[in-house]
Design a protein around this motif. Structure first.
Motif, PDB file in Angstrom:
ATOM      1  N   UNK A  31       7.753  19.244 -12.586  1.00  0.00           N
ATOM      2  CA  UNK A  31       7.368  17.844 -12.632  1.00  0.00           C
ATOM      3  C   UNK A  31       8.375  17.014 -11.839  1.00  0.00           C
ATOM      4  N   UNK A  32       7.891  16.244 -10.878  1.00  0.00           N
ATOM      5  CA  UNK A  32       8.832  15.517 -10.004  1.00  0.00           C
ATOM      6  C   UNK A  32       9.681  14.498 -10.739  1.00  0.00           C
ATOM      7  N   UNK A  33       9.210  14.004 -11.891  1.00  0.00           N
ATOM      8  CA  UNK A  33       9.962  12.976 -12.599  1.00  0.00           C
ATOM      9  C   UNK A  33      10.975  13.556 -13.583  1.00  0.00           C
ATOM     10  N   UNK A  34      11.052  14.893 -13.672  1.00  0.00           N
ATOM     11  CA  UNK A  34      11.965  15.528 -14.620  1.00  0.00           C
ATOM     12  C   UNK A  34      13.349  15.687 -13.998  1.00  0.00           C
ATOM     13  N   UNK A  35      14.377  15.053 -14.575  1.00  0.00           N
ATOM     14  CA  UNK A  35      15.731  15.193 -14.024  1.00  0.00           C
ATOM     15  C   UNK A  35      16.227  16.628 -14.145  1.00  0.00           C
ATOM     16  N   UNK A  36      17.015  17.061 -13.166  1.00  0.00           N
ATOM     17  CA  UNK A  36      17.505  18.427 -13.133  1.00  0.00           C
ATOM     18  C   UNK A  36      19.021  18.436 -12.977  1.00  0.00           C
ATOM     19  N   UNK A  37      19.641  19.499 -13.501  1.00  0.00           N
ATOM     20  CA  UNK A  37      21.094  19.672 -13.435  1.00  0.00           C
ATOM     21  C   UNK A  37      21.810  18.410 -13.935  1.00  0.00           C
ATOM     22  N   UNK A  38      22.801  17.947 -13.200  1.00  0.00           N
ATOM     23  CA  UNK A  38      23.585  16.797 -13.634  1.00  0.00           C
ATOM     24  C   UNK A  38      22.789  15.491 -13.551  1.00  0.00           C
ATOM     25  N   UNK A  39      21.685  15.531 -12.846  1.00  0.00           N
ATOM     26  CA  UNK A  39      20.901  14.314 -12.651  1.00  0.00           C
ATOM     27  C   UNK A  39      20.428  13.742 -13.987  1.00  0.00           C
ATOM     28  N   UNK A  40      20.256  14.601 -14.988  1.00  0.00           N
ATOM     29  CA  UNK A  40      19.751  14.088 -16.268  1.00  0.00           C
ATOM     30  C   UNK A  40      20.770  13.177 -16.961  1.00  0.00           C
ATOM     31  N   UNK A  41      22.038  13.239 -16.507  1.00  0.00           N
ATOM     32  CA  UNK A  41      23.056  12.351 -17.056  1.00  0.00           C
ATOM     33  C   UNK A  41      23.323  11.148 -16.148  1.00  0.00           C
ATOM     34  N   UNK A  42      22.531  10.980 -15.122  1.00  0.00           N
ATOM     35  CA  UNK A  42      22.767   9.930 -14.133  1.00  0.00           C
ATOM     36  C   UNK A  42      22.537   8.544 -14.733  1.00  0.00           C
ATOM     37  N   UNK A  43      23.509   7.653 -14.516  1.00  0.00           N
ATOM     38  CA  UNK A  43      23.428   6.290 -15.033  1.00  0.00           C
ATOM     39  C   UNK A  43      23.179   5.285 -13.913  1.00  0.00           C
ATOM     40  N   UNK A  44      23.827   5.504 -12.782  1.00  0.00           N
ATOM     41  CA  UNK A  44      23.717   4.517 -11.710  1.00  0.00           C
ATOM     42  C   UNK A  44      24.047   5.178 -10.382  1.00  0.00           C
ATOM     43  N   UNK A  45      23.398   4.695  -9.316  1.00  0.00           N
ATOM     44  CA  UNK A  45      23.665   5.160  -7.961  1.00  0.00           C
ATOM     45  C   UNK A  45      24.040   3.956  -7.115  1.00  0.00           C
ATOM     46  N   UNK A  46      25.133   4.069  -6.392  1.00  0.00           N
ATOM     47  CA  UNK A  46      25.623   2.939  -5.604  1.00  0.00           C
ATOM     48  C   UNK A  46      24.755   2.690  -4.375  1.00  0.00           C
ATOM     49  N   UNK A  47      24.569   1.438  -4.036  1.00  0.00           N
ATOM     50  CA  UNK A  47      24.001   1.080  -2.736  1.00  0.00           C
ATOM     51  C   UNK A  47      25.110   1.201  -1.689  1.00  0.00           C
ATOM     52  N   UNK A  48      24.710   1.323  -0.445  1.00  0.00           N
ATOM     53  CA  UNK A  48      25.697   1.508   0.616  1.00  0.00           C
ATOM     54  C   UNK A  48      25.421   0.542   1.759  1.00  0.00           C
ATOM     55  N   UNK A  49      26.406   0.392   2.604  1.00  0.00           N
ATOM     56  CA  UNK A  49      26.261  -0.392   3.833  1.00  0.00           C
ATOM     57  C   UNK A  49      26.712   0.468   5.007  1.00  0.00           C
ATOM     58  N   UNK A  50      25.950   0.463   6.081  1.00  0.00           N
ATOM     59  CA  UNK A  50      26.304   1.215   7.286  1.00  0.00           C
ATOM     60  C   UNK A  50      26.058   0.341   8.505  1.00  0.00           C
ATOM     61  N   UNK A  51      26.677   0.732   9.604  1.00  0.00           N
ATOM     62  CA  UNK A  51      26.484   0.032  10.863  1.00  0.00           C
ATOM     63  C   UNK A  51      25.958   0.987  11.919  1.00  0.00           C
ATOM     64  N   UNK A  52      25.247   0.429  12.875  1.00  0.00           N
ATOM     65  CA  UNK A  52      24.792   1.205  14.017  1.00  0.00           C
ATOM     66  C   UNK A  52      24.652   0.294  15.217  1.00  0.00           C
ATOM     67  N   UNK A  53      24.358   0.885  16.351  1.00  0.00           N
ATOM     68  CA  UNK A  53      24.177   0.099  17.565  1.00  0.00           C
ATOM     69  C   UNK A  53      22.703   0.011  17.904  1.00  0.00           C
ATOM     70  N   UNK A  54      22.357  -0.989  18.652  1.00  0.00           N
ATOM     71  CA  UNK A  54      20.971  -1.187  19.066  1.00  0.00           C
ATOM     72  C   UNK A  54      20.449   0.088  19.723  1.00  0.00           C
ATOM     73  N   UNK A  55      19.280   0.512  19.253  1.00  0.00           N
ATOM     74  CA  UNK A  55      18.619   1.680  19.815  1.00  0.00           C
ATOM     75  C   UNK A  55      18.914   2.980  19.110  1.00  0.00           C
ATOM     76  N   UNK A  56      19.987   3.021  18.313  1.00  0.00           N
ATOM     77  CA  UNK A  56      20.403   4.259  17.654  1.00  0.00           C
ATOM     78  C   UNK A  56      20.205   4.159  16.152  1.00  0.00           C
ATOM     79  N   UNK A  57      19.464   5.084  15.580  1.00  0.00           N
ATOM     80  CA  UNK A  57      19.276   5.089  14.136  1.00  0.00           C
ATOM     81  C   UNK A  57      20.607   5.322  13.436  1.00  0.00           C
ATOM     82  N   UNK A  58      20.802   4.702  12.283  1.00  0.00           N
ATOM     83  CA  UNK A  58      22.075   4.878  11.570  1.00  0.00           C
ATOM     84  C   UNK A  58      22.216   6.296  11.017  1.00  0.00           C
TER      85      UNK A  58
END
Length: 1015
Positions: free
Chosen positions: A270-297
């Motif tokens: 089942x895709x919604x079933x947490x596995x391994x350590x994921x079942x204890x997951x509380x929060x995931x951080x958002x991130x910030x990245x930079x790139x240059x025009x034309x190039x995917x980050x």
């Protein structure tokens, strides 16, 4: 049962509703089955040649044997009982197979019972057969498995009547993991056995008897029937596949190139079933990245996260969208990408800032390699040979016994020259009619050059390889001097490579290499040409030929050429043989002449044609030739091999890998990895940064989105080709784990080569961490226990077994070829040096001795690694330099360093190189302690399916029998070691009574991936 006509209609409708594969056309998919699953196919419309690429040609016996016209199939094979006619298939066809499927069309001309349709086995006491049984009016099909002279299994179909003069399609499937034997008639299952205890290794050896039309034992009547399209598969065919074979046979459709959805034969979670350590997951951080025009980050695949239950902060896998172009970054500004954490509702976000382009040069190559004769492999502290030495010796000792004339046989054949007495041709992909013949000769040249460089400790062996090199070059040089020159003075010839005419008596070019069909008019081939076949395949590719076995098709002509040129340059660099270089330059000129006059659109089409356009590392070879010969036109021709579509997206260079766009998903892995290696080699000599970006972006994506735990990279169920990258990044579970096998060994060979060379430009520890993983857990694990036989695909599904081949070096697939090279250069990446000889890098922990002649320093590494968690370096000689020690990512339990017995107060950070600069004195010692621990490497899109590691070593479950479900294990969430017992000195462990051993020490059934629960 449903009416057959309805099933046929449905199957034909289904097969027509799927989308065709655009970039992967060829013979590789037949009736929805990838060609890697096929052992052999005999169409039987005029001969008994194997239609597959494996060239397992059969032989037909009997006075009354003939091919006859047939209303259904055109031309078919007719066998008679009176004439005792039958067909014999090469015995090696079924050596080492795990499962087996047999399929054929048969039309009985007589209903005499006891007639054998086929009888396969190692002898008359251990075999299986399909025959006619019953009494008059009730004739039916019977299948029996005989073991040690006794009937073990039987399927009899007394209620399924066979009619004389009517075509029927019969299929027999041995599904060993599922412990089943299934019999199909006209596309429908009509008989089945379950819970069978059968291993094909019990039925077959390397010398088997495979008869079609007669029994192995005497007394049974010969077959009186017509036959069409006899096939052997190494995988258990599904009912859908067999239905398609039947439907397409009735409809007259012969070659079917369709993209099938992956077979749903792996357990669903089942895709919604947490596995391994994921079942204890509380929060995931958002991130910030930079790139240059034309190039995917470049987005990090692992992001910081918080957990409950006392689990320390760690990173979790995030799957980000994988765009097929760069439209999101064509202007400056900001945008947000939303990812997902499998098994959860978490959707971390990446804020991307797109900045104006700040064009910068790529990195310089600031490291150099040591030659093979500067590094020797040593025994352990206990005086025992390491796995490195064992594998090396298996290959070097067997190579020493090879006859070079076998590797020159098809070259002489192509040039119409007589063979020396005692010369025998190679088999498999180097046989008479194989369009790839000559590829093994290139690998052979490289391997004997490497063996020569590595055997200074044994002058007799070294002389053996020196003589082999000289002989090979002398013969090849003589043949190359024939091309484009008159046979006799005054006779016509064609010196210009661009003006090569068709063969004598022909108006078109073809790839017929049969004894009667091959052209040998070398005087018309253009100056400098050298190959094991005439130039037709190169010219046909320019004109749009596709991959396949027909005379109108080709098989990767530039792939073979790359192997030959690379081998010649390897010989030149270790021996200084100038003739080897002259041969390479002559063929380089021939290639330049032909490719330089082709338009860009033609080149794009050629290099994106599945397998036909596979050119190995021709761009690498040409760039290397430019450097060796100091001739700029070779760098020009190297760039003509640019895979523009993959590198740059299109002829305008709009996106592609240079702009960090994944343009290789779903493509043939080993066709494209060497092309990336070539891009890096071009960068080395041109300093054009886009080539470096292509290589760097490719490696990052492959490593993080396509790699299995052993370090291998191919094995797609979607597309239906075990040699392809999966069709969508980071979906190994959804689209990977092909039933036809995974992880083509030569793809890992090329990934390690790419990784090594990238590290010479940028000393990122992750490169050598990956190198170590692929080296120990795939390359070392790919060699048989008692011979140099080695793997092609390495199966990773539950309860699998490795299949080894080519123990005597007489018949090569691509992976048998690269194995020659891998195992004769195992010491080549243990140490590197800086270009100014002021720094030394210790990358791998292998018992070895380095002769750093430029510094007059000898460094000896003494260790039992990986059966020890430490290594000692002993310096002989005096000198000032920086010693850079790899601190692996997996070594996060506290690394310690001692110099001359005293603890060094330094911080050794996992995932970095620790630099120790000082004036080193004779006798100085450096001890590095690298505590191992157990950890899991989960599949990115199905976290509970994971591999178990101890330090860098993959531990696999030792299975007693085949399986069709993942082995389940439970481990302690706080400390995996609490639920694992064993001995770190032997690396043998147990979990719940099941033995786990290193993959490189595993030769029986195994489970690499496990269904893991944490408790």
């Amino acid at each position: 049962m449903k009416p057959i006509k309805i099933i046929v209609a449905i199957l034909i409708l289904f097969s027509c509703s799927v989308n065709p594969i655009i970039a992967q056309r060829g013979n590789q998919i037949l009736d929805g089955i990838g060609e890697t699953g096929m052992i052999a196919r005999y169409v039987l419309d005029g001969d008994a040649k194997d239609w597959s690429r494996n060239n397992l040609h059969a032989r037909i016996y009997g006075a009354d044997t003939k091919f006859v016209a047939d209303d259904q199939f055109g031309s078919v094979l007719s066998l008679t009982s009176e004439g005792k006619s039958y067909m014999s298939i090469p015995g090696e066809s079924l050596e080492g197979e795990e499962s087996l499927s047999i399929s054929t069309w048969v039309n009985f001309k007589s209903l005499q019972t006891g007639q054998m349709l086929f009888d396969f086995g190692k002898d008359g006491r251990t075999h299986f057969f399909m025959a006619l049984a019953g009494v008059r009016g009730k004739e039916h099909i019977q299948m029996q498995v005989i073991k040690d002279g006794r009937k073990a299994y039987e399927i009899a179909l007394p209620d399924t009547k066979i009619e004389m003069g009517k075509w029927v399609q019969l299929s027999l499937v041995f599904d060993i993991p599922s412990k089943s034997i299934d019999l199909f008639l006209d596309g429908e299952q009509v008989g089945a056995l379950e819970n069978t205890e059968l291993e094909l290794s019990e039925m077959f050896t390397h010398e088997n008897i495979l008869y079609l039309g007669r029994a192995i034992t005497l007394g049974s009547p010969y077959l009186s029937a017509k036959l069409h399209d006899f096939r052997l598969y190494r995988i258990p065919l599904s009912e859908k596949h067999i239905g398609l074979i039947y439907a397409h046979g009735l409809s007259g459709e012969n070659t079917v190139v369709k993209e099938e959805k992956p077979t749903d034969d792996l357990p669903d979670f089942k895709p919604e079933t947490p596995q391994l350590y994921i079942k204890y997951l509380v929060d995931v951080a958002d991130i910030e990245v930079e790139t240059e025009i034309g190039t995917l980050p470049r987005l990090p695949r692992y992001v910081k996260a918080s957990f409950s239950n006392g689990i320390q902060e760690k990173k979790v896998r995030v799957i980000w969208p994988a765009p097929t172009d760069n439209k999101d970054v064509l202007r400056s500004g900001e945008y947000v990408i939303t990812g997902k954490v499998p098994g959860t509702a978490f959707q971390p976000k990446a804020k991307v800032k797109v900045k104006p382009v700040n064009r910068q040069d790529g990195p310089e190559r600031n490291l150099e390699v040591f030659s093979l004769d500067q590094v020797s492999l040593d025994k352990t502290t206990k005086g025992e040979p390491t796995k490195f030495m064992e594998n090396r010796d298996k290959f070097i000792n067997t190579l020493a016994q090879t006859n070079p004339d076998s590797f020159l046989y098809m070259f002489r054949n192509a040039f119409g020259q007589e063979q020396p007495e005692g010369a025998n041709p190679l088999g498999v992909w180097d046989s008479q009619e194989t369009k790839l013949r000559g590829h093994a000769t290139g690998h052979y040249l490289s391997s004997i050059a490497q063996a020569y460089a590595s055997t200074g400790h044994d002058k007799k062996l070294q002389t053996n390889f020196a003589n082999k090199m000289d002989y090979m070059v002398e013969v090849l040089y003589g043949l190359s001097q024939l091309s484009g020159r008159p046979q006799k003075n005054g006779e016509e010839f064609e010196e210009d490579p661009v003006a090569v005419p068709p063969g004598p008596g022909k108006s078109i070019f073809d790839s017929d290499l049969s004894e009667n069909g091959i052209r040998t008019d070398y005087w018309n081939w253009g100056k400098g040409f050298i190959s094991a076949y005439p130039p037709d395949q190169f010219i046909m590719l320019e004109n749009g030929a596709t991959y396949g076995t027909q005379p109108t098709q080709v098989w990767a002509p530039y792939y073979t050429l790359h192997k030959i040129l690379a081998g010649l340059m390897d010989v030149y660099e270790v021996s200084g043989n100038k003739k080897a270089l002259e041969i390479a330059k002559g063929m380089g000129d021939w290639v330049y002449a032909r490719l330089s006059q082709l338009p860009t659109d033609t080149l794009i089409t050629m290099w994106n044609t599945y397998i036909a356009g596979e050119f190995g590392g021709m761009n690498e070879a040409m760039a290397r030739l430019d450097r060796i010969a100091d001739e700029p036109r070779y760098l020009v021709v190297a760039r003509l091999f640019d895979n523009i579509k993959m590198f740059y997206g299109d002829a305008e260079h709009s996106h592609g890998l240079a702009k960090n766009v994944d343009t290789f998903r779903g493509l043939h892995a080993n066709q494209h990895i060497p092309q990336i290696m070539g891009a890096l080699e071009i960068y080395r000599d041109s300093n054009l940064p886009e080539y470096y970006q292509v290589a760097d972006n490719f490696w990052y994506k492959v490593k993080n989105d396509y790699t299995y735990s052993i370090g291998g990279v191919a094995g797609a169920r979607n597309p239906t080709n075990a040699e392809c990258f999966i069709g969508q990044p980071a979906t190994l579970y959804e689209n990977g784990f092909s039933s036809g096998g995974q992880n083509e060994t030569c793809a890992t060979y090329n990934m390690l080569k790419l990784t090594r060379n990238l590290f010479l430009f940028d000393q990122r520890t992750e490169y050598m961490d990956y190198y170590e993983r692929g080296l120990y857990n795939h390359i070392l694990a790919s060699v048989a226990e008692d011979s140099p036989a080695n793997t092609y695909h390495v199966p990773l599904r539950p309860g699998s077994v490795k299949r080894f081949g080519n123990s005597e070096m007489t018949g090569f697939t691509c992976c048998n070829g690269t194995a020659l090279e891998s195992s004769t250069k195992l010491q080549n990446s243990i140490y590197f040096k800086s270009r100014d000889n002021k720094e030394l890098y210790v990358n791998l922990f292998v018992p070895s001795t380095l002769a750093w002649t430029e510094k007059n320093i000898t460094l000896r590494q003494v260790t039992d690694f990986p059966k020890s968690e430490s290594t000692k370096l002993i310096v002989a000689g005096d000198g000032e330099f920086s010693l850079n020690l790899r601190i692996p990512e997996w070594a996060d339990k506290g690394v310690t360093i001692k110099i001359n017995g005293d603890m060094e107060p330094v911080e050794a950070v996992p995932g970095t190189y620790l630099a120790i600069a000082r004036e080193w004195r004779n006798g100085d010692t450096i001890e590095l302690q690298l505590p191992f621990q157990f950890y899991l490497d989960p599949v990115m899109d199905q976290q509970n399916i994971a591999s178990l590691f101890y330090g860098p070593i993959l531990l696999v479950a030792q299975e007693e029998e085949s399986r069709n479900e993942w082995r389940k294990i439970s481990l302690d969430a706080d400390d995996l070691a609490k639920t694992i017992q064993g001995d770190s000195n032997t690396l043998n462990f147990t979990i719940d009574g099941v033995m786990f051993k290193p993959f490189y020490d595993t030769y029986g059934r195994h489970s690499v991936y496990l269904d893991v629960t944490l408790k």
